[in-house]
Write a protein that holds these residues in place. Structure first.
Motif, PDB file in Angstrom:
ATOM      1  N   GLU A  63       0.798  -1.199  -0.114  1.00 27.85           N
ATOM      2  CA  GLU A  63       0.045   0.097   0.164  1.00 27.85           C
ATOM      3  C   GLU A  63       0.915   1.383   0.075  1.00 27.85           C
TER       4      GLU A  63
ATOM      5  N   MET B 135       0.068   4.034  -2.693  1.00 25.59           N
ATOM      6  CA  MET B 135      -0.317   5.218  -2.059  1.00 25.59           C
ATOM      7  C   MET B 135       0.693   6.397  -2.491  1.00 25.59           C
TER       8      MET B 135
ATOM      9  N   GLU C  28      -0.209   7.751  -5.933  1.00 26.72           N
ATOM     10  CA  GLU C  28      -1.347   8.684  -5.962  1.00 26.72           C
ATOM     11  C   GLU C  28      -1.016   9.913  -5.226  1.00 26.72           C
TER      12      GLU C  28
ATOM     13  N   ILE D  50      -3.642   3.501  -4.801  1.00 21.19           N
ATOM     14  CA  ILE D  50      -4.880   3.476  -4.129  1.00 21.19           C
ATOM     15  C   ILE D  50      -5.392   5.066  -3.942  1.00 21.19           C
TER      16      ILE D  50
ATOM     17  N   GLU E 258      -9.532   6.337   0.023  1.00 20.23           N
ATOM     18  CA  GLU E 258      -9.458   4.935  -0.139  1.00 20.23           C
ATOM     19  C   GLU E 258      -9.153   4.309   1.034  1.00 20.23           C
TER      20      GLU E 258
ATOM     21  N   GLY F  43      -8.677   0.615   3.688  1.00 25.06           N
ATOM     22  CA  GLY F  43      -8.317  -0.775   3.727  1.00 25.06           C
ATOM     23  C   GLY F  43      -9.361  -1.640   4.711  1.00 25.06           C
TER      24      GLY F  43
ATOM     25  N   ARG G 294      -5.153   4.727   6.300  1.00 18.28           N
ATOM     26  CA  ARG G 294      -4.208   5.193   5.286  1.00 18.28           C
ATOM     27  C   ARG G 294      -4.114   6.722   4.866  1.00 18.28           C
TER      28      ARG G 294
END
Length: 726
Positions: free
Chosen positions: A545, A549, A552, A597, A601, A603, A643
């Motif tokens: 992740e 991330m 993103e 991700i 968003e 998890g 996150r």
């Protein structure tokens, strides 16, 4: 009688009587037409100062820090090009007015009066603050800065040379541009300013191009604290790596001649210079300030006798450019014109709602050329033998390294900077090999100064780069947090979205390092980041992740011009196991370069209805450790990994806990000021039964007690069982 009226009446009387202060003859360089144009700029600056006080008295104006006494900055503007980005001191109205004369289609008096009136039609801030600034004039807005704009001026100057070698998609500055940065003599003492001077000189000392002109407007006082006579010259005349120029800002001709010499030197040598400009301060600091309450009247009057406009009228007369009577006519006509314009400006609409005010916190999206990711050939060439390991589970530190590499392959405008990020490969080895892969001009080993690291990033973003600065430890950020709060985050707000400085700031932080560092290398306070409007705070907990991330985050910076902080949990960098030694339960495989991700968003692990654990970072790791024991105790649960810590992913989090009987918030940050405060409020407002487990309001200890003040697997189990049983 107000000092502004005293100065005004003195000017009228002395010009009429030809009673001018003594001074040198006009220096060569200005044509008669140029000199008259600069006088007009000076008169307009003075008229705006007088009008701002009248507007405030009538309840229609909201800013009275003026530029009177600093009108010599008109000559400095004339010595520069309108494509030379200028970060201005708040007393530099004359500079902006003179620059406006260099660019067709400007209505500078109207624009500045709208700013004084806080009108939503103000073309730079949209009524959010009275600032100097203009996109057309290449002047990013500053508020009442105390030298906080100097580090980014250094960064912008550095970016010009790099952009010549590696042009970014959204480059804003021409190859031969220079950067101008002005400030007061009092601000020169600020640690932020001193860091910028040192960084500029340190850079120039190594023959790295840095076309930057520092302009110190020395009026001898900072509000009420005097600058010791000769202090600025003594401090800067012999500073290594910084060429010193000095001029009398009361003398329009001399100021232009020296400013032109300094600007040309910077432009051709591509090295920084320091222009020391003598000025005076008329009227006191601002409208409510009475200088005679803390300065002898004779001293105030002696300063007023040196009115720069009196010097300018004398000089233009001596040069045969304009008679005193004609100059007096310009002055009075300008006052009358500004008064007429202000009467209309105060009728223009102002911001009314919170939504209106906040509309510029988030900058607008910008068009970007499509990218298809790095090619297989490029990846194979850069990664080499690492490619063979990508199918195997890896710890977070290695996966972040690969993600950075892929991103830098895909986006040539990404530049990393920080202490030890290059040759050493980062303090935890996260950036190993990155400098050898992309070169020292894209992975910059900086000097040890967090303000300068962030300033470099902010300035480079002004010229189209996507900076990825690194602060070694979260605790080190506090040395430089104003660069985020006062500069990076406010730029879209005060420019109504016309300027931005997107970046992805990587910080190694949080706690749980075993036996190392204490509170300075383990810091579990993110409050300073979460309360800056517009800043995104991301915190991964697994390697996969983290990679998705980070991609993103770069997209958000590149396409949406956002300022993003990517907080990497130090203790999870090397983490391999989850429940038992060598179980490899916390390692993940490197996700394909096109996987991301999205912002907001979350998890979700599991689908239980008895309990939802909402957490992030190390809390996610500890909650997963506790999961088996809780299930064995008959608790059906789910674990939500947030996150994104700012803005909180409210909708996604509420959807993720829907249907659960209770919610446990596990927050490794302190009880006071930690993310759990906002999470708990949101959950209670939505009607959920929730409690929290947090760290104590304490610094972190070194040695065996390294985790004593923070949540643990056992404390999570105990809190979860108590909550469900209740």
């Amino acid at each position: 009688m107000p000092r502004s009226l005293i100065v005004h009446e003195s000017f009228l009387a002395r010009v009429a009587a030809r009673d001018f202060p003594r001074g040198a003859a006009p220096a060569p360089g200005l044509s008669p037409a140029e000199a008259v144009a600069l006088l007009r700029a000076q008169c307009l600056s003075r008229a705006l100062d007088r009008t701002s006080r009248a507007m405030q008295k009538a309840g229609q104006g909201f800013y009275t820090i003026g530029s009177s006494g600093h009108e010599g900055m008109a000559a400095v503007a004339h010595a520069l090009r309108p494509s030379d980005m200028a970060f201005l001191h708040y007393r530099d109205a004359a500079f902006q007015i003179a620059r406006a004369a260099q660019v067709p289609g400007q209505s500078i008096a109207w624009d500045m009066l709208l700013s004084f009136a806080a009108s939503s039609e103000d073309p730079i801030s949209g009524g959010r603050h009275k600032v100097l600034g203009s996109r057309a004039l290449m002047i990013p807005p500053q508020t009442s800065t105390i030298a906080s704009h100097l580090p980014k001026a250094v960064g912008a100057a550095y970016s010009i040379g790099l952009a010549k070698r590696r042009p970014p998609e959204h480059r804003a500055l021409p190859e031969d541009a220079i950067i101008a940065c002005s400030f007061g003599d009092a601000s020169a003492n600020h640690s932020t300013a001193q860091g910028a001077f040192n960084t500029a000189a340190w850079t120039a000392y190594q023959s790295i191009p840095l076309p930057l002109l520092f302009i110190c407007e020395d009026n001898g006082i900072g509000i009420s604290t005097k600058t010791p006579k000769g202090w600025i010259a003594a401090s800067f005349a012999q500073r290594p790596g910084l060429r010193y120029f000095s001029a009398d800002g009361l003398d329009l001709y001399a100021a232009y001649a020296v400013a032109k010499e300094a600007a040309d030197w910077v432009r051709h040598r591509r090295k920084p210079a320091f222009l020391h400009l003598r000025t005076i301060r008329l009227y006191g600091h601002a409208g409510a300030d009475l200088p005679t309450t803390y300065l002898p009247r004779e001293e105030v009057e002696a300063e007023e006798a040196q009115d720069p406009l009196l010097h300018s009228v004398r000089l233009l007369d001596a040069a045969g450019a304009l008679t005193p009577d004609a100059a007096l006519a310009i002055y009075t006509e300008t006052l009358e014109r500004v008064e007429r314009i202000s009467a209309e400006a105060v009728t223009r609409p102002r911001l009314q709602t919170a939504r209106d005010v906040m509309a510029a916190i988030i900058p607008p999206k910008r068009p970007c050329a499509p990218t298809n990711g790095p090619t297989p050939e490029a990846r194979a060439d850069v990664f080499g033998s690492d490619m063979k390991q990508m199918d195997d589970p890896q710890p977070m530190s290695r996966i972040i390294n690969w993600a950075i590499t892929d991103l830098m392959l895909e986006h040539g405008e990404i530049v990393m900077m920080g202490e030890d990020v290059g040759r050493k490969g980062g303090v935890y080895g996260v950036t190993q090999k990155v400098q050898s892969r992309f070169g020292p001009d894209r992975v910059i080993d900086t000097l040890l100064d967090e303000q300068s690291i962030l300033g470099l990033a902010i300035g480079m973003a002004h010229n189209g780069f996507i900076p990825m600065p690194e602060i070694q430890f979260l605790a080190y950020l506090h040395n430089a947090e104003d660069q985020l709060r006062g500069e990076a985050a406010t730029l879209p707000f005060f420019s109504n979205g016309q300027f931005s400085n997107p970046m992805v700031l990587r910080i190694a932080g949080l706690g749980y390092q075993k036996g190392f560092g204490g509170h300075f290398h383990n810091d579990n306070s993110v409050a300073v980041l979460r309360d800056i409007p517009g800043v995104i705070l991301a915190c991964p907990s697994t390697g996969a992740e983290a990679a998705m991330m980070l991609r993103e985050c770069v997209r958000l910076a590149r396409e949406e011009q956002r300022v993003v902080v990517f907080l990497e949990p130090i203790a999870l960098y090397p983490m391999r196991d989850l429940l038992a030694e060598k179980d490899g339960g916390w390692m993940t495989r490197y996700p394909a370069p096109d996987r991301r991700i999205g912002l907001g968003e979350v998890g979700v692990q599991g689908a239980g209805h008895d309990l939802a654990i909402v957490t992030y970072g190390n809390g996610h790791y500890l909650s997963r450790q506790a999961e088996g024991d809780l299930r064995a105790a008959g608790i059906d649960l789910r674990i939500i990994d947030l996150r994104w810590l700012s803005p909180l992913p409210e909708a996604a989090m509420l959807a993720a806990v829907e249907g659960c009987a209770a919610v446990l918030v596990v927050d490794e940050c302190r009880r006071s000021g930690g993310p759990a405060e906002g999470i708990m409020a949101l959950l209670h407002e939505a009607g959920h039964r929730a409690v929290r487990v947090t760290s104590e309001d304490s610094f972190i200890a070194t040695g065996p007690a390294y985790a004593a003040s923070m949540p643990s697997r056992d404390s999570i189990i105990a809190a979860a069982r108590a909550l469900v049983q209740a």
